[in-house]
Design a protein around this motif. Sequence first.
Motif, PDB file in Angstrom:
ATOM      1  N   PRO A  82      -7.665  -6.848   4.317  1.00 18.63           N
ATOM      2  CA  PRO A  82      -7.450  -8.246   4.070  1.00 18.63           C
ATOM      3  C   PRO A  82      -6.144  -8.897   4.253  1.00 18.63           C
ATOM      4  CG  PRO A  82      -8.646  -7.080   2.941  1.00 18.63           C
ATOM      5  CD  PRO A  82      -7.875  -6.171   3.244  1.00 18.63           C
ATOM      6  N   ALA A  83      -6.168 -10.213   4.880  1.00 23.31           N
ATOM      7  CA  ALA A  83      -5.598 -10.725   5.139  1.00 23.31           C
ATOM      8  C   ALA A  83      -4.529 -11.038   3.941  1.00 23.31           C
ATOM      9  CB  ALA A  83      -5.844 -12.179   5.657  1.00 23.31           C
ATOM     10  N   TYR A  84      -5.380 -11.213   2.453  1.00 20.57           N
ATOM     11  CA  TYR A  84      -4.518 -11.574   1.791  1.00 20.57           C
ATOM     12  C   TYR A  84      -3.360 -10.293   0.666  1.00 20.57           C
ATOM     13  CZ  TYR A  84      -7.647  -8.881  -0.683  1.00 20.57           C
ATOM     14  OH  TYR A  84      -8.698  -7.487  -1.532  1.00 20.57           O
ATOM     15  N   GLY A  85      -3.549  -8.911   1.682  1.00 17.81           N
ATOM     16  CA  GLY A  85      -2.562  -7.660   1.284  1.00 17.81           C
ATOM     17  C   GLY A  85      -1.972  -7.579   2.453  1.00 17.81           C
ATOM     18  N   LEU A  86      -1.158  -8.569   3.499  1.00 17.66           N
ATOM     19  CA  LEU A  86      -0.093  -8.987   3.929  1.00 17.66           C
ATOM     20  C   LEU A  86       0.449  -9.855   3.401  1.00 17.66           C
ATOM     21  CD1 LEU A  86      -1.516  -8.594   7.728  1.00 17.66           C
ATOM     22  CD2 LEU A  86      -0.840  -6.214   6.371  1.00 17.66           C
ATOM     23  N   ALA A  87       1.182 -10.425   2.386  1.00 19.67           N
ATOM     24  CA  ALA A  87       1.401 -11.372   2.083  1.00 19.67           C
ATOM     25  C   ALA A  87       1.983 -10.989   0.717  1.00 19.67           C
ATOM     26  CB  ALA A  87       0.950 -12.887   1.473  1.00 19.67           C
ATOM     27  N   GLN A  88       3.552 -10.438   0.773  1.00 20.27           N
ATOM     28  CA  GLN A  88       4.313  -9.777  -0.386  1.00 20.27           C
ATOM     29  C   GLN A  88       4.289 -11.321  -1.240  1.00 20.27           C
ATOM     30  OE1 GLN A  88       8.198  -8.879   1.030  1.00 20.27           O
ATOM     31  NE2 GLN A  88       8.929  -7.667  -0.743  1.00 20.27           N
ATOM     32  N   THR A  89       3.727 -11.446  -2.684  1.00 23.60           N
ATOM     33  CA  THR A  89       3.511 -12.406  -2.752  1.00 23.60           C
ATOM     34  C   THR A  89       4.145 -11.377  -4.649  1.00 23.60           C
ATOM     35  OG1 THR A  89       1.585 -12.027  -3.417  1.00 23.60           O
ATOM     36  CG2 THR A  89       2.569 -14.173  -1.411  1.00 23.60           C
ATOM     37  N   GLU A  90       3.920 -12.262  -6.112  1.00 20.31           N
ATOM     38  CA  GLU A  90       3.803 -11.766  -7.460  1.00 20.31           C
ATOM     39  C   GLU A  90       2.423 -11.520  -7.480  1.00 20.31           C
ATOM     40  OE1 GLU A  90       3.959 -12.660 -11.540  1.00 20.31           O
ATOM     41  OE2 GLU A  90       4.363 -14.650  -9.972  1.00 20.31           O
ATOM     42  N   ALA A  91       1.626 -11.944  -6.644  1.00 23.76           N
ATOM     43  CA  ALA A  91       0.483 -11.436  -6.996  1.00 23.76           C
ATOM     44  C   ALA A  91      -0.668  -9.569  -6.369  1.00 23.76           C
ATOM     45  CB  ALA A  91      -1.200 -12.606  -6.666  1.00 23.76           C
ATOM     46  N   ASN A  92       0.630  -9.458  -5.991  1.00 21.55           N
ATOM     47  CA  ASN A  92       0.604  -8.531  -3.991  1.00 21.55           C
ATOM     48  C   ASN A  92       1.108  -7.585  -4.214  1.00 21.55           C
ATOM     49  OD1 ASN A  92      -1.478  -7.479  -2.277  1.00 21.55           O
ATOM     50  ND2 ASN A  92      -0.027  -8.429  -1.091  1.00 21.55           N
ATOM     51  N   LEU A  93       1.599  -7.747  -5.672  1.00 21.17           N
ATOM     52  CA  LEU A  93       2.909  -6.532  -5.260  1.00 21.17           C
ATOM     53  C   LEU A  93       2.915  -4.670  -4.859  1.00 21.17           C
ATOM     54  CD1 LEU A  93       5.791  -7.683  -8.459  1.00 21.17           C
ATOM     55  CD2 LEU A  93       6.115  -7.709  -5.570  1.00 21.17           C
ATOM     56  N   PHE A  94       1.829  -4.843  -6.034  1.00 29.47           N
ATOM     57  CA  PHE A  94       1.338  -3.357  -6.223  1.00 29.47           C
ATOM     58  C   PHE A  94       0.308  -2.848  -5.066  1.00 29.47           C
ATOM     59  CE2 PHE A  94      -2.957  -1.013  -5.983  1.00 29.47           C
ATOM     60  CZ  PHE A  94      -2.421   0.638  -6.339  1.00 29.47           C
ATOM     61  N   LEU A  95      -0.054  -3.963  -3.993  1.00 31.90           N
ATOM     62  CA  LEU A  95      -0.883  -3.931  -2.485  1.00 31.90           C
ATOM     63  C   LEU A  95       0.748  -3.602  -0.929  1.00 31.90           C
ATOM     64  CD1 LEU A  95      -3.342  -2.674  -1.083  1.00 31.90           C
ATOM     65  CD2 LEU A  95      -3.649  -4.627  -0.710  1.00 31.90           C
ATOM     66  N   TRP A  96       1.435  -4.182  -1.897  1.00 34.67           N
ATOM     67  CA  TRP A  96       2.258  -4.560  -0.887  1.00 34.67           C
ATOM     68  C   TRP A  96       3.510  -2.995  -0.768  1.00 34.67           C
ATOM     69  CZ3 TRP A  96       4.124  -6.768   3.158  1.00 34.67           C
ATOM     70  CH2 TRP A  96       4.972  -7.131   3.347  1.00 34.67           C
ATOM     71  N   ASN A  97       3.245  -2.649  -2.192  1.00 34.58           N
ATOM     72  CA  ASN A  97       4.378  -1.704  -2.414  1.00 34.58           C
ATOM     73  C   ASN A  97       3.152   0.374  -2.120  1.00 34.58           C
ATOM     74  OD1 ASN A  97       6.372  -2.767  -3.101  1.00 34.58           O
ATOM     75  ND2 ASN A  97       5.233  -2.204  -6.238  1.00 34.58           N
ATOM     76  N   ILE A  98       2.262  -0.462  -1.763  1.00 36.43           N
ATOM     77  CA  ILE A  98       1.893   1.260  -1.119  1.00 36.43           C
ATOM     78  C   ILE A  98       1.714   1.137   0.356  1.00 36.43           C
ATOM     79  CG2 ILE A  98      -0.967   1.811  -0.498  1.00 36.43           C
ATOM     80  CD1 ILE A  98      -1.687   1.331  -2.793  1.00 36.43           C
ATOM     81  N   LEU A  99       1.311  -0.826   1.398  1.00 41.63           N
ATOM     82  CA  LEU A  99       1.682  -0.666   2.548  1.00 41.63           C
ATOM     83  C   LEU A  99       3.322  -0.610   3.226  1.00 41.63           C
ATOM     84  CD1 LEU A  99      -0.634  -4.025   3.191  1.00 41.63           C
ATOM     85  CD2 LEU A  99      -0.608  -2.077   3.698  1.00 41.63           C
ATOM     86  N   SER A 100       4.552  -0.829   2.516  1.00 43.29           N
ATOM     87  CA  SER A 100       5.838  -0.609   2.917  1.00 43.29           C
ATOM     88  C   SER A 100       5.210   0.996   2.893  1.00 43.29           C
ATOM     89  CB  SER A 100       6.430  -1.268   1.743  1.00 43.29           C
ATOM     90  OG  SER A 100       7.659  -1.181   1.957  1.00 43.29           O
ATOM     91  N   ALA A 101       5.307   1.549   1.556  1.00 46.85           N
ATOM     92  CA  ALA A 101       5.902   3.308   1.540  1.00 46.85           C
ATOM     93  C   ALA A 101       5.088   3.918   3.223  1.00 46.85           C
ATOM     94  CB  ALA A 101       5.231   3.820   0.109  1.00 46.85           C
ATOM     95  N   PHE A 102       4.073   3.144   3.280  1.00 50.05           N
ATOM     96  CA  PHE A 102       3.082   3.789   4.460  1.00 50.05           C
ATOM     97  C   PHE A 102       3.447   3.674   5.480  1.00 50.05           C
ATOM     98  CE2 PHE A 102      -0.606   2.966   7.480  1.00 50.05           C
ATOM     99  CZ  PHE A 102      -0.788   4.844   7.354  1.00 50.05           C
ATOM    100  N   ARG A 103       4.364   2.017   5.649  1.00 46.63           N
ATOM    101  CA  ARG A 103       4.526   1.482   7.206  1.00 46.63           C
ATOM    102  C   ARG A 103       5.297   3.258   6.982  1.00 46.63           C
ATOM    103  NH1 ARG A 103       4.240  -4.192   5.553  1.00 46.63           N
ATOM    104  NH2 ARG A 103       2.414  -4.810   7.227  1.00 46.63           N
ATOM    105  N   THR A 104       6.579   3.381   5.939  1.00 46.55           N
ATOM    106  CA  THR A 104       7.420   3.967   6.584  1.00 46.55           C
ATOM    107  C   THR A 104       7.747   5.400   6.857  1.00 46.55           C
ATOM    108  OG1 THR A 104       9.583   2.711   4.987  1.00 46.55           O
ATOM    109  CG2 THR A 104       9.607   5.128   4.468  1.00 46.55           C
ATOM    110  N   ARG A 105       6.268   6.055   6.366  1.00 48.55           N
ATOM    111  CA  ARG A 105       5.916   7.014   6.393  1.00 48.55           C
ATOM    112  C   ARG A 105       5.233   6.938   7.888  1.00 48.55           C
ATOM    113  NH1 ARG A 105       7.071  12.438   6.513  1.00 48.55           N
ATOM    114  NH2 ARG A 105       5.114  13.689   6.420  1.00 48.55           N
ATOM    115  N   CYS A 106       4.671   6.051   8.363  1.00 45.38           N
ATOM    116  CA  CYS A 106       4.204   6.401   9.763  1.00 45.38           C
ATOM    117  C   CYS A 106       5.359   6.385  10.568  1.00 45.38           C
ATOM    118  CB  CYS A 106       3.728   4.947  10.306  1.00 45.38           C
ATOM    119  SG  CYS A 106       1.797   5.337   9.559  1.00 45.38           S
ATOM    120  N   ALA A 107       6.389   5.833  10.666  1.00 41.69           N
ATOM    121  CA  ALA A 107       7.597   4.940  11.330  1.00 41.69           C
ATOM    122  C   ALA A 107       7.918   6.547  11.620  1.00 41.69           C
ATOM    123  CB  ALA A 107       8.361   4.115  10.835  1.00 41.69           C
TER     124      ALA A 107
END
Length: 363
Positions: A82-107
Motif C-alpha cells: 500500500p502507498a503508505y507503506g513506502l513512506a519512511q515516517t514515524e508512524a511507519n517505522l515497523f513496516l519500513w524496517n521490514i522493507l529495508s531488510a528485505f531490499r538488502t536481501r534481494c540485492a
Amino acid sequence: MTVDEPNSDAALKPRAKVGLKEIAREAEVSISTVSHVMNGTARISDEVRARVMRVAQELGYLGMRRQRANTGTLSKLLLAVPAYGLAQTEANLFLWNILSAFRTRCAELNIALVPHSPPGENLTAEGIVQAAASNACDAVMLMHDDRPELLEPLAAVRNQLPPTVLVNGEDPNMNLDTVSPQNRFAAGRAVRWLTELGHRRVLHVTWGGRTTIARRRDGFHDAMAQVGIPAHEASVLSFQTWDLALAEQVLSEKLVEIVRREKITAIFCAADNVALHALNVLRRAGIRVPEDVSLVGFDNVMHAEMSSPPLSTVEVPVNHIGSVALRLLEERLIEPFDPTAPTRRVELECRLIKRASVAAPAS
C-alpha cells in the motif's frame, strides 16, 4: 577476563574458495565420498555423512550451494505494498524496517524488485495481476494488506498469478502462503509477564482494522483469562484506525482518565509508537513509569530502547521475515505445479525484551 574461543565466528566464516576438495580434506574422506553425500547418489554411513555435512556447514559451503541453487529461479519479484507503506515516517517505522531488510536481501541474491504501490490507500487484485504480467515477474510479495476486499478477489484469480506470498498479514481462508510474526502468542507472553509480577488491572491500548493487530488483542485476552479476567471485563482502549494524530488525541483525552478511574497498574500497547505516545501522556499527567504504571509495547523499533525509561517490548524479527517469504516463493517455483498442494502459514518467533519501563505493582 574474556577468553576467545578457537571455534567461534572466525571458524564459521566462508573461506575464499570452498569446494568438494576442501571439504574432503577437512573431513578426511575422498572427493567422491563428498560428492555422494551432497547429491545422495550412493549409500554412505551415517557417521561419515554427518561428518561431511558438519564440515560443509562450518566452511560455509552449504550456504553458498543454497544461494547458487536459487540463482535464476527467482529473478524478478513484484513487491505490492500500500502507498503508505513506502513512506519512511514515524508512524511507519515497523513496516519500513521490514522493507529495508528485505531490499538488502534481494540485492544480495540479485533479485530485481518491481514496486507496485498505486496512489491511494488500497491495492486491488486487478492491479496486482496486471503489474505482475506486464513486468514479467516470477513471483509476487504482498505486504501488509490483508483486507478481505483484496484477498477474496485475489483468490478468484489465483490461476492468473505467479506464486504469491502475503507478508505481515493473515489469510483466514488460506488461499495464499503467508509469513507473519507470532502476534497472538507473543502478546500473550508479554501480558503474562505482567500478571506474573502481580499486575491484574492491565489496560490494552490498540486500534481496529488489521488482522495482525487483532491477534495481539487476542493474546492480551488469553493472558488475562488465565488470571480469571474474561474478555468482557478486561480493560481495552481502542481507537478506530492507525493514525498518529488520532492516537495522540485519543490517548490525551482518555488514557489518564482510565488509568485513574480503573486504578490501572500496567499498560500493554499493540505497537511501540503507541506506547511511546502513551509514555508522554502519562508523564505530562505526573504518572510515573514504572513506579506508578508499567508500560509494554510491541515491535522493538529503534526509538523504544532510547526512551526514558527504555521501553519493554516484544521484538519482531524484521530481518528474517522477508528471507523466509523468499524461500516459500522459491520452493513454489522449484516444485512441480500441484493445484492440490496446501498453502502454508509461517509464524516467526518474537522475543520479549525486558527493560526499565516495567516493575512489580506498588503495594
